[in-house]
Design a protein around this motif. Structure first.
Motif, PDB file in Angstrom:
ATOM      1  N   ARG A 162      -8.298   2.099  -2.041  1.00  0.00           N
ATOM      2  CA  ARG A 162      -8.437   3.434  -1.471  1.00  0.00           C
ATOM      3  C   ARG A 162      -9.169   4.297  -2.515  1.00  0.00           C
ATOM      4  O   ARG A 162      -9.082   4.021  -3.708  1.00  0.00           O
ATOM      5  CB  ARG A 162      -7.042   4.031  -1.162  1.00  0.00           C
TER       6      ARG A 162
ATOM      7  N   TRP B 160       0.054   4.229   0.865  1.00  0.00           N
ATOM      8  CA  TRP B 160      -0.142   5.010   2.086  1.00  0.00           C
ATOM      9  C   TRP B 160       0.624   4.387   3.252  1.00  0.00           C
ATOM     10  O   TRP B 160       1.153   5.098   4.106  1.00  0.00           O
ATOM     11  CB  TRP B 160      -1.636   5.138   2.392  1.00  0.00           C
ATOM     12  N   ALA B 161       0.707   3.072   3.281  1.00  0.00           N
ATOM     13  CA  ALA B 161       1.451   2.402   4.358  1.00  0.00           C
ATOM     14  C   ALA B 161       2.919   2.828   4.292  1.00  0.00           C
ATOM     15  O   ALA B 161       3.567   3.027   5.324  1.00  0.00           O
ATOM     16  CB  ALA B 161       1.318   0.895   4.231  1.00  0.00           C
TER      17      ALA B 161
ATOM     18  N   SER C 159      -3.636  -6.342   0.520  1.00  0.00           N
ATOM     19  CA  SER C 159      -3.070  -5.584   1.643  1.00  0.00           C
ATOM     20  C   SER C 159      -2.726  -4.178   1.170  1.00  0.00           C
ATOM     21  O   SER C 159      -1.714  -3.595   1.546  1.00  0.00           O
ATOM     22  CB  SER C 159      -1.836  -6.257   2.235  1.00  0.00           C
ATOM     23  N   GLY C 160      -3.562  -3.649   0.311  1.00  0.00           N
ATOM     24  CA  GLY C 160      -3.373  -2.314  -0.263  1.00  0.00           C
ATOM     25  C   GLY C 160      -4.548  -2.049  -1.188  1.00  0.00           C
ATOM     26  O   GLY C 160      -5.678  -2.359  -0.849  1.00  0.00           O
TER      27      GLY C 160
ATOM     28  N   GLY D 135       1.152   5.335   6.935  1.00  0.00           N
ATOM     29  CA  GLY D 135       0.049   4.381   7.063  1.00  0.00           C
ATOM     30  C   GLY D 135      -0.933   4.669   8.168  1.00  0.00           C
ATOM     31  O   GLY D 135      -0.812   5.637   8.917  1.00  0.00           O
ATOM     32  N   CYS D 136      -1.909   3.794   8.271  1.00  0.00           N
ATOM     33  CA  CYS D 136      -2.982   3.942   9.249  1.00  0.00           C
ATOM     34  C   CYS D 136      -2.523   3.382  10.603  1.00  0.00           C
ATOM     35  O   CYS D 136      -1.687   2.474  10.656  1.00  0.00           O
ATOM     36  CB  CYS D 136      -4.224   3.207   8.759  1.00  0.00           C
TER      37      CYS D 136
ATOM     38  N   CYS E 208       0.836  -1.204   0.000  1.00  0.00           N
ATOM     39  CA  CYS E 208       0.000   0.000   0.000  1.00  0.00           C
ATOM     40  C   CYS E 208       0.874   1.258   0.000  1.00  0.00           C
ATOM     41  O   CYS E 208       1.768   1.394   0.823  1.00  0.00           O
ATOM     42  CB  CYS E 208      -0.879  -0.028   1.252  1.00  0.00           C
TER      43      CYS E 208
ATOM     44  N   TYR F 247       0.010  -3.991   7.644  1.00  0.00           N
ATOM     45  CA  TYR F 247       0.215  -4.578   6.315  1.00  0.00           C
ATOM     46  C   TYR F 247       1.561  -4.238   5.684  1.00  0.00           C
ATOM     47  O   TYR F 247       1.934  -4.844   4.694  1.00  0.00           O
ATOM     48  CB  TYR F 247      -0.905  -4.151   5.347  1.00  0.00           C
TER      49      TYR F 247
ATOM     50  N   LYS G 203      -5.883   8.157   8.235  1.00  0.00           N
ATOM     51  CA  LYS G 203      -6.258   7.463   7.000  1.00  0.00           C
ATOM     52  C   LYS G 203      -5.692   8.131   5.746  1.00  0.00           C
ATOM     53  O   LYS G 203      -5.529   7.484   4.704  1.00  0.00           O
ATOM     54  CB  LYS G 203      -7.795   7.377   6.909  1.00  0.00           C
TER      55      LYS G 203
ATOM     56  N   MET H 253      -3.768   1.440  12.711  1.00  0.00           N
ATOM     57  CA  MET H 253      -4.064   0.055  13.108  1.00  0.00           C
ATOM     58  C   MET H 253      -3.500  -0.958  12.125  1.00  0.00           C
ATOM     59  O   MET H 253      -3.700  -2.159  12.297  1.00  0.00           O
ATOM     60  CB  MET H 253      -5.587  -0.145  13.233  1.00  0.00           C
ATOM     61  N   CYS H 254      -2.823  -0.491  11.075  1.00  0.00           N
ATOM     62  CA  CYS H 254      -2.488  -1.371   9.960  1.00  0.00           C
ATOM     63  C   CYS H 254      -1.071  -1.938  10.040  1.00  0.00           C
ATOM     64  O   CYS H 254      -0.095  -1.191  10.051  1.00  0.00           O
ATOM     65  CB  CYS H 254      -2.666  -0.619   8.641  1.00  0.00           C
TER      66      CYS H 254
HETATM   67  S1  SF4 Z   1      -5.354   0.193   6.325  1.00  0.00           S
HETATM   68 FE1  SF4 Z   1      -5.367   0.084   4.085  1.00  0.00          FE
HETATM   69  S2  SF4 Z   1      -4.980   2.225   3.467  1.00  0.00           S
HETATM   70 FE2  SF4 Z   1      -4.345   2.083   5.610  1.00  0.00          FE
HETATM   71  S3  SF4 Z   1      -2.144   1.656   5.488  1.00  0.00           S
HETATM   72 FE3  SF4 Z   1      -3.237  -0.313   5.666  1.00  0.00          FE
HETATM   73  S4  SF4 Z   1      -3.493  -1.055   3.569  1.00  0.00           S
HETATM   74 FE4  SF4 Z   1      -3.004   1.147   3.474  1.00  0.00          FE
END
Ligand code: SF4
Ligand SMILES: [Zn+2]
Length: 329
Positions: free
Chosen positions: A116, A38-39, A84-85, A43-44, A36, A49, A152, A46-47
């Motif tokens: 996204r 954004w990761a 995972s993205g 990133g988020c 991802c 990934y 996010k 809680m993520c």
């Molecule tokens: S939750 Fe989704 S958008 Fe956010 S960092 Fe993880 S993979 Fe990317």
């Protein structure tokens, strides 16, 4: 740690889901991609990934992954491709791979991909088959919750734009909501998910409530380790369903990861299995009577909601000295 092969998918499994209003067999494939975007930019909260990505994955690796997935395919009417993205990000899934997947699975009744909102545009929507569902991780309709608690990187309005565009193209949207991101109390989290579902209902055929699951190496995990976060109660998830049932047209669902563990959505331990089974049953039936579960810990949950409100904290009241203080009130 075992070396992960970029030409093998991360996982493939079979499960039940709903297509055209009935319960059907579904195949789930998680592809290994470069990850991802954004990761990579933080990133988020809680993520976890980032761990799942393999930056060196090439187009030919991805084609080999598709070969492996096809070998596992047994004609299930519903197939889901997770990365995972974002499946619609050509940086993760090049157009050639996307086209091949849609071609190979053109006979499927339903095909689901996640993205996204920034990758949802005329071109990507136009590339999707008529059987496609786009899953969008809205998480919350509250811009502050999205910015501060989830980090996010987009606004609810952007998710709304993407969801509406997919729906207007005659395709289906599954919206993911995050129950209890960090910094929200249990009570605030319930309110937030209820409001968010009402917000997303106009363009969503389905709304999946995802209770937070504490993943490794995340900001959420750091707070959780310090006792500043408790994964949500299953009672809270049930409460969200009860409040929404009959008030929205989207199908409500939840298949919590890590349910029944300290990192995942949980109750007292004794009733967790029964409560999670009830959630699963409801996800298919939409019948609130399926949510009828009894356990003495429901009173403890109500005390918890009262105590955190009184103390003005989202810390884990079940741990440490606050436990004694709060739950006796
Ligand atoms: S939750 Fe989704 S958008 Fe956010 S960092 Fe993880 S993979 Fe990317
Ligand atoms: Zn219980």
């Amino acid at each position: 740690m075992k070396e992960r092969n970029p030409s093998e998918p991360e996982a493939v499994w079979k499960e039940k889901d709903v297509s055209s209003g009935r319960t059907v067999d579904a195949m789930v494939a998680i592809m290994r991609t470069s990850g991802c975007r954004w990761a990579k930019a933080g990133g988020c909260t809680m993520c976890g990934y980032r761990e799942a990505s393999l930056p060196q994955t090439t187009e030919s690796d991805l084609m080999s992954q598709v070969d492996r997935i096809i070998e596992r395919y047994k004609g299930e009417p519903f197939v889901k491709f997770y990365t995972s993205g974002s499946f619609l990000d050509t940086g993760e899934i090049p157009v050639s791979v996307r086209e091949r997947i849609f071609d190979e699975f053109s006979e499927c009744e339903r095909i689901l991909v996640e993205s996204r909102p920034e990758f949802v545009n005329e071109e990507t929507i136009g590339s999707l088959p008529k059987t496609a569902t786009v899953a969008l991780g809205l998480e919350s309709s509250d811009p502050e919750v999205l910015r501060r608690s989830v980090h996010k990187g987009f606004t609810p309005a952007e998710s709304k734009r993407a969801g509406t565009a997919v729906r207007d193209a005659g395709l289906s949207v599954r919206t993911y909501l995050l129950l209890k991101p960090i910094y929200l109390t249990e009570g605030q989290a319930i309110e937030d998910s209820v409001r968010s579902a009402l917000f997303a209902d106009p363009w969503s055929a389905e709304i999946s409530i995802n209770p937070l699951n504490v993943q490794f190496g995340t900001q959420t995990e750091r707070l959780w380790k310090r006792g500043e976060f408790r994964a949500p109660w299953i009672w809270s998830l049930i409460e969200v369903f009860r409040r929404l049932s009959g008030n929205i047209s989207a199908r409500l669902m939840s298949s919590p990861s890590g349910g029944g563990s300290q990192r995942g959505v949980h109750n007292c331990g004794e009733c967790d299995r029964r409560a999670l089974d009830a959630v699963e049953k409801f996800s298919f039936s939409q019948d609130v009577r399926d949510l009828d579960v009894a356990c003495a810990c429901v009173e403890k949950w109500k005390d918890y909601l009262r105590a955190e409100k009184m103390l003005g904290t989202s810390a884990d009241l079940e741990r440490g000295i606050i436990n004694d203080l709060a739950l006796r009130m």
